[in-house]
Design an enzyme around this catalytic site. Structure first.
Site, PDB file in Angstrom:
ATOM      1  N   VAL A 129       0.660  -1.121  -0.010  1.00  0.00           N
ATOM      2  CA  VAL A 129       0.062  -0.026   0.058  1.00  0.00           C
ATOM      3  C   VAL A 129       0.896   1.240  -0.178  1.00  0.00           C
ATOM      4  O   VAL A 129       0.778   2.113  -0.807  1.00  0.00           O
ATOM      5  CB  VAL A 129      -0.898   0.058   1.072  1.00  0.00           C
ATOM      6  CG1 VAL A 129      -1.707   1.201   1.059  1.00  0.00           C
ATOM      7  CG2 VAL A 129      -1.854  -1.036   1.271  1.00  0.00           C
ATOM      8  N   GLU A 131       3.423   4.186  -0.213  1.00  0.00           N
ATOM      9  CA  GLU A 131       3.975   4.947  -1.014  1.00  0.00           C
ATOM     10  C   GLU A 131       4.989   6.230  -0.371  1.00  0.00           C
ATOM     11  O   GLU A 131       4.778   6.577   0.372  1.00  0.00           O
ATOM     12  CB  GLU A 131       3.325   5.611  -2.459  1.00  0.00           C
ATOM     13  CG  GLU A 131       2.442   4.264  -2.973  1.00  0.00           C
ATOM     14  CD  GLU A 131       1.408   4.861  -4.151  1.00  0.00           C
ATOM     15  OE1 GLU A 131       1.421   6.149  -4.347  1.00  0.00           O
ATOM     16  OE2 GLU A 131       0.892   3.975  -4.557  1.00  0.00           O
ATOM     17  N   GLY A 133       4.971   9.168  -1.199  1.00  0.00           N
ATOM     18  CA  GLY A 133       3.955  10.219  -0.673  1.00  0.00           C
ATOM     19  C   GLY A 133       2.731   9.836  -0.064  1.00  0.00           C
ATOM     20  O   GLY A 133       2.031  10.739   0.085  1.00  0.00           O
ATOM     21  N   SER A 136       0.410   7.419   5.677  1.00  0.00           N
ATOM     22  CA  SER A 136      -0.978   7.341   6.655  1.00  0.00           C
ATOM     23  C   SER A 136      -2.186   7.778   5.938  1.00  0.00           C
ATOM     24  O   SER A 136      -3.381   7.403   5.845  1.00  0.00           O
ATOM     25  CB  SER A 136      -1.061   8.451   7.630  1.00  0.00           C
ATOM     26  OG  SER A 136       0.409   8.137   8.698  1.00  0.00           O
ATOM     27  N   ILE A 161       7.867  -2.267   1.984  1.00  0.00           N
ATOM     28  CA  ILE A 161       6.768  -3.363   1.929  1.00  0.00           C
ATOM     29  C   ILE A 161       7.468  -4.550   2.635  1.00  0.00           C
ATOM     30  O   ILE A 161       8.562  -5.119   2.103  1.00  0.00           O
ATOM     31  CB  ILE A 161       6.609  -3.740   0.485  1.00  0.00           C
ATOM     32  CG1 ILE A 161       5.786  -2.327  -0.022  1.00  0.00           C
ATOM     33  CG2 ILE A 161       5.599  -4.773   0.418  1.00  0.00           C
ATOM     34  CD1 ILE A 161       4.798  -1.568   0.393  1.00  0.00           C
ATOM     35  N   THR A 162       6.791  -5.041   3.685  1.00  0.00           N
ATOM     36  CA  THR A 162       7.336  -6.446   4.011  1.00  0.00           C
ATOM     37  C   THR A 162       7.347  -7.555   3.401  1.00  0.00           C
ATOM     38  O   THR A 162       6.208  -7.591   2.658  1.00  0.00           O
ATOM     39  CB  THR A 162       6.314  -6.690   5.452  1.00  0.00           C
ATOM     40  OG1 THR A 162       6.512  -5.599   6.386  1.00  0.00           O
ATOM     41  CG2 THR A 162       7.017  -7.929   6.090  1.00  0.00           C
ATOM     42  N   GLU A 382       1.049  -0.200  10.088  1.00  0.00           N
ATOM     43  CA  GLU A 382      -0.137  -0.737  10.134  1.00  0.00           C
ATOM     44  C   GLU A 382      -1.114   0.241  10.900  1.00  0.00           C
ATOM     45  O   GLU A 382      -1.922  -0.029  11.539  1.00  0.00           O
ATOM     46  CB  GLU A 382      -0.481  -2.004  10.678  1.00  0.00           C
ATOM     47  CG  GLU A 382       0.372  -3.193   9.819  1.00  0.00           C
ATOM     48  CD  GLU A 382      -0.371  -4.454   9.755  1.00  0.00           C
ATOM     49  OE1 GLU A 382      -1.568  -4.674  10.091  1.00  0.00           O
ATOM     50  OE2 GLU A 382       0.612  -5.457   9.675  1.00  0.00           O
ATOM     51  N   THR A 384      -0.023   4.379  12.371  1.00  0.00           N
ATOM     52  CA  THR A 384       0.568   4.960  13.502  1.00  0.00           C
ATOM     53  C   THR A 384      -0.257   5.234  14.659  1.00  0.00           C
ATOM     54  O   THR A 384      -1.449   5.032  14.483  1.00  0.00           O
ATOM     55  CB  THR A 384       1.110   6.311  12.977  1.00  0.00           C
ATOM     56  OG1 THR A 384       0.287   7.159  12.642  1.00  0.00           O
ATOM     57  CG2 THR A 384       2.138   6.126  11.838  1.00  0.00           C
TER      58      THR A 384
HETATM   59  C1  FAD Z   1       9.441  -1.985   9.113  1.00  0.00           C
HETATM   60  C2  FAD Z   1       8.143  -1.418   8.204  1.00  0.00           C
HETATM   61  C3  FAD Z   1       7.406  -2.437   7.541  1.00  0.00           C
HETATM   62  C4  FAD Z   1       6.257  -1.919   7.048  1.00  0.00           C
HETATM   63  N1  FAD Z   1       5.562  -2.914   6.033  1.00  0.00           N
HETATM   64  C5  FAD Z   1       4.602  -2.444   5.104  1.00  0.00           C
HETATM   65  C6  FAD Z   1       4.039  -3.250   4.384  1.00  0.00           C
HETATM   66  O1  FAD Z   1       3.963  -4.330   4.435  1.00  0.00           O
HETATM   67  N2  FAD Z   1       3.018  -2.834   3.456  1.00  0.00           N
HETATM   68  C7  FAD Z   1       2.802  -1.456   3.323  1.00  0.00           C
HETATM   69  O2  FAD Z   1       1.859  -1.015   2.558  1.00  0.00           O
HETATM   70  N3  FAD Z   1       3.501  -0.631   4.414  1.00  0.00           N
HETATM   71  C8  FAD Z   1       4.101  -1.147   5.118  1.00  0.00           C
HETATM   72  N4  FAD Z   1       4.769  -0.037   6.143  1.00  0.00           N
HETATM   73  C9  FAD Z   1       4.725   1.294   5.908  1.00  0.00           C
HETATM   74  C10 FAD Z   1       3.856   1.683   7.190  1.00  0.00           C
HETATM   75  O3  FAD Z   1       2.518   1.215   7.224  1.00  0.00           O
HETATM   76  C11 FAD Z   1       3.959   3.461   7.009  1.00  0.00           C
HETATM   77  O4  FAD Z   1       5.130   3.680   7.300  1.00  0.00           O
HETATM   78  C12 FAD Z   1       2.921   4.010   7.989  1.00  0.00           C
HETATM   79  O5  FAD Z   1       1.832   3.811   7.790  1.00  0.00           O
HETATM   80  C13 FAD Z   1       3.173   5.526   8.276  1.00  0.00           C
HETATM   81  O6  FAD Z   1       3.283   6.157   6.807  1.00  0.00           O
HETATM   82  P1  FAD Z   1       4.412   7.020   6.766  1.00  0.00           P
HETATM   83  O7  FAD Z   1       5.760   6.485   6.784  1.00  0.00           O
HETATM   84  O8  FAD Z   1       4.413   7.556   5.181  1.00  0.00           O
HETATM   85  O9  FAD Z   1       4.363   8.367   7.703  1.00  0.00           O
HETATM   86  P2  FAD Z   1       3.244   9.773   7.381  1.00  0.00           P
HETATM   87  O10 FAD Z   1       2.057   9.199   6.904  1.00  0.00           O
HETATM   88  O11 FAD Z   1       4.111  10.552   6.758  1.00  0.00           O
HETATM   89  O12 FAD Z   1       3.574  10.145   8.919  1.00  0.00           O
HETATM   90  C14 FAD Z   1       4.454  10.850   9.541  1.00  0.00           C
HETATM   91  C15 FAD Z   1       4.062  11.344  11.057  1.00  0.00           C
HETATM   92  O13 FAD Z   1       2.807  12.375  10.694  1.00  0.00           O
HETATM   93  C16 FAD Z   1       1.742  11.681  11.613  1.00  0.00           C
HETATM   94  N5  FAD Z   1       0.579  11.877  10.983  1.00  0.00           N
HETATM   95  C17 FAD Z   1       0.187  11.840   9.398  1.00  0.00           C
HETATM   96  N6  FAD Z   1      -1.063  12.290   9.292  1.00  0.00           N
HETATM   97  C18 FAD Z   1      -1.632  12.536  10.552  1.00  0.00           C
HETATM   98  C19 FAD Z   1      -2.904  13.004  11.064  1.00  0.00           C
HETATM   99  N7  FAD Z   1      -3.910  13.037  10.306  1.00  0.00           N
HETATM  100  N8  FAD Z   1      -2.949  13.246  12.212  1.00  0.00           N
HETATM  101  C20 FAD Z   1      -1.934  13.206  13.042  1.00  0.00           C
HETATM  102  N9  FAD Z   1      -0.751  12.820  12.680  1.00  0.00           N
HETATM  103  C21 FAD Z   1      -0.592  12.395  11.382  1.00  0.00           C
HETATM  104  C22 FAD Z   1       1.954  10.119  11.630  1.00  0.00           C
HETATM  105  O14 FAD Z   1       1.315   9.620  12.769  1.00  0.00           O
HETATM  106  C23 FAD Z   1       3.645  10.457  11.871  1.00  0.00           C
HETATM  107  O15 FAD Z   1       3.768  10.452  13.158  1.00  0.00           O
HETATM  108  C24 FAD Z   1       5.766  -0.636   6.928  1.00  0.00           C
HETATM  109  C25 FAD Z   1       6.947   0.494   7.323  1.00  0.00           C
HETATM  110  C26 FAD Z   1       7.951   0.019   8.072  1.00  0.00           C
HETATM  111  C27 FAD Z   1       8.818   0.780   8.732  1.00  0.00           C
END
Ligand code: FAD
Length: 401
Positions: A129, A131, A133, A136, A161-162, A382, A384
Site C-alpha cells: 500500500v 508509497e 508520498g 498514513s 513493503i514487508t 499498520e 501509526t
Molecule cells: C518496517 C516497516 C514495515 C512496513 N510494512 C509495510 C507493508 O508490508 N505494507 C505497506 O503497505 N506498508 C508497510 N509499511 C509502511 C507503514 O505502514 C507506514 O510507514 C506508516 O503507515 C506511516 O506512513 P509514513 O511512513 O508515510 O508516515 P506519514 O504518514 O508521513 O506520517 C508521519 C507522521 O505524521 C503523523 N500524521 C500523519 N497524518 C496525521 C494526522 N492526520 N493526524 C495526526 N498525525 C498524523 C503520523 O502519525 C507520523 O507520526 C511498513 C513500514 C515499516 C517501517
C-alpha cells in the site's frame, strides 16, 4: 458465540507448543539475525515443519473458533523475536488483503500460492500500500491501474513493503480514479513470475531486522482481469456510488489494516512480556547496596506498572481478536485501541526494562536493548499511534447524543 476470553484446553496446549518453538528455535538465533539482517529462511522452514507457517491461513479458514489462538501464538513467537516472527507471519497481511477484497473463489485460488510454490518449497506474500508520498494518507496513492485489453497495467513505486520483492504473490493497492480518493482504488493480485514487478532498495532498520522490508517497483506490470480483487462489476459500482456520494465502503487497504490490528497488537505484547520477565528476574538477582534491587520500591513499582500495563493491553487485544472472529463490528474502534495500547505498552515496558538493568540494559550482550528497538515499529506500521487515535476519536465523537 457468547463472549469469553477464557482459553480452551486446546488453546492452552497450542500456547505451550508455540512457546516451546519460540524458546528452542527463535530466541537463540535472534541476535544473529538482528546483526546480519538476513531473512531467517532456516527458522521459517522449521516453523513450516511443525505447522506454524501458514497457520493464519488455516485459522482464517475457520480453525480458530474464538480468534484467540492467532493472538496467543503471535505473542509467544514475538516473545522469541519480533523480526523472525514477522518473517513467519508477514504473509498474513497479504492474506488479509486478499480476504478483505477478494471473492471466495479468488481467496481459494491465491491464498495457497502465498504459502507454497509449485515445487513444494516455501512461498511468501506481500501487501503493498505505502508509497513515498502516501503512508498514513492512504487516499493519496499514486500507483496507477489502467484498464487494458484482458487486464490491467500497474505502474508506480511502493515503499517499506514487508517481503517486498522477495514475495511470490504481491497484493497491490492502486488507484483507478485518483479524483475519488480511496474509493477510486482497487486491489490486485500480482501472480508469481509476473514481469514488470521488481524489488527495489532493501531498507536497513532500527529494529525487526530479520524481517525483509523493501521497495516494490511496478513498470507496465500486466495482470489479467481475474487478478482484480472483487471483480470489475464491484469496482464499477463502488466508484459510481462514490461519485453520487452514497458509498460507505472502506478501501481494501483500510479494511485490511482494521482486520489485522489485534494480531499486530498481540505481537507487541510478546516483546513487552519478554522484557518484563527478563527485567523482573534480573531485579531479583542484582545486588546493589547489599540487597536485591527489587526490594527498592522505585524498581518494584516499575515492575508492578509493567505487569499491569501488559495485562491491560492483552485484555484489549484478546477482546478485539474475539470480536474480529465473531464478526462483531469495531463500533468503538476496539481494533485500533488494541493495537495502540499494545504498541505503546511495548515501547514503555522495554524502556523501563533497560532502566532496571542499568548499563547492562544498554549493551548488546543483553537482549533488552534489541527488544526496545523492535518495539518502536508497533507505533508506526499498520497505522501509526496518531492514526489509531484519529480512528478512536472519530468513534468517540460519533457516539452519544
Ligand atoms: C518496517 C516497516 C514495515 C512496513 N510494512 C509495510 C507493508 O508490508 N505494507 C505497506 O503497505 N506498508 C508497510 N509499511 C509502511 C507503514 O505502514 C507506514 O510507514 C506508516 O503507515 C506511516 O506512513 P509514513 O511512513 O508515510 O508516515 P506519514 O504518514 O508521513 O506520517 C508521519 C507522521 O505524521 C503523523 N500524521 C500523519 N497524518 C496525521 C494526522 N492526520 N493526524 C495526526 N498525525 C498524523 C503520523 O502519525 C507520523 O507520526 C511498513 C513500514 C515499516 C517501517
Amino acid at each position: 458465540m457468547s463472549f469469553s476470553l477464557a482459553l480452551t484446553e486446546e488453546q492452552v496446549a497450542t500456547q505451550k507448543w508455540a512457546h516451546e518453538f519460540s524458546e528452542r528455535e527463535i530466541r537463540p538465533v535472534a541476535p544473529e539475525y538482528d546483526e546480519s539482517e538476513a531473512f531467517p529462511w532456516p527458522v521459517v522452514e522449521k516453523a513450516r515443519e511443525v505447522g506454524l507457517y501458514g497457520l493464519e491461513y488455516y485459522q482464517m479458514a475457520g480453525a480458530d473458533e474464538t480468534g484467540l489462538t492467532s493472538a496467543i501464538v503471535s505473542e509467544e513467537l514475538t516473545w522469541g523475536c519480533a523480526g523472525i516472527t514477522l518473517s513467519i507471519f508477514g504473509t498474513g497481511l497479504a492474506l488479509a488483503g486478499l480476504a478483505g477484497s477478494g471473492t471466495p473463489e479468488q481467496f481459494a485460488t491465491w491464498a495457497p500460492k502465498m504459502f507454497e510454490k509449485e515445487d513444494g518449497s516455501i512461498a511468501l506474500g506481500a501487501f503493498g500500500v505505502t508509497e513515498p508520498g502516501a503512508g498514513s494518507d492512504v487516499s493519496s496513492l499514486r500507483t496507477r491501474a489502467e484498464k487494458t485489453e484482458g487486464g490491467w497495467l500497474l505502474n508506480g513505486t511502493k515503499v517499506f513493503i514487508t517481503n517486498g520483492g522477495i514475495a511470490d504473490v504481491h497484493v497491490i493497492v492502486a488507484t483507478v480514479d485518483p479524483t475519488l480518493g480511496h474509493k477510486g482504488q482497487a486491489t490486485f493480485v500480482v501472480p508469481p513470475g509476473t514481469p514488470g514487478i521488481a524489488g527495489g532498495k532493501k531498507e536497513r532498520k532500527l529494529g525487526i531486522r530479520a524481517s525483509h522490508t523493501a521497495e516494490v517497483i511496478l513498470t507496465d506490470c500486466f495482470v489479467p482481469d481475474e487478478c482484480l480483487l472483487g471483480g470489475e462489476d464491484l469496482l464499477r459500482r463502488k466508484m459510481e456510488s462514490a461519485k453520487t456520494g452514497t458509498s460507505t465502503r472502506k478501501s481494501g487497504a483500510l479494511s485490511t489494516f482494521e482486520a489485522t490490528r489485534p494480531l499486530v497488537g498481540a505481537q507487541a505484547l510478546g516483546i513487552a512480556r519478554a522484557a518484563f520477565e527478563f527485567s523482573r528476574d534480573y531485579a531479583k538477582e542484582r545486588i546493589a547496596f547489599g540487597k536485591p534491587i527489587i526490594s527498592n520500591q522505585g524498581i518494584a513499582f516499575k515492575l508492578a506498572d509493567m505487569a499491569m500495563e501488559i495485562d491491560c493491553a492483552r485484555l484489549l487485544v484478546h477482546r478485539a481478536a474475539w470480536m474480529g472472529r465473531a464478526g462483531v463490528p469495531f463500533t468503538q474502534a476496539e481494533g485500533s485501541m488494541s493495537k495502540l495500547k499494545a504498541g505503546e505498552v511495548a515501547v514503555k515496558v522495554t524502556d523501563e526494562a533497560i532502566q532496571i538493568l542499568g548499563g547492562y540494559g544498554y549493551i548488546k550482550d543483553y537482549p533488552v536493548e534489541k527488544w526496545h528497538r523492535d518495539s518502536k515499529i508497533y507505533c508506526i506500521f499498520e497505522g501509526t499511534s496518531e492514526i489509531q487515535r484519529l480512528v478512536i476519536s472519530r468513534a468517540v465523537a460519533a457516539a452519544g447524543s
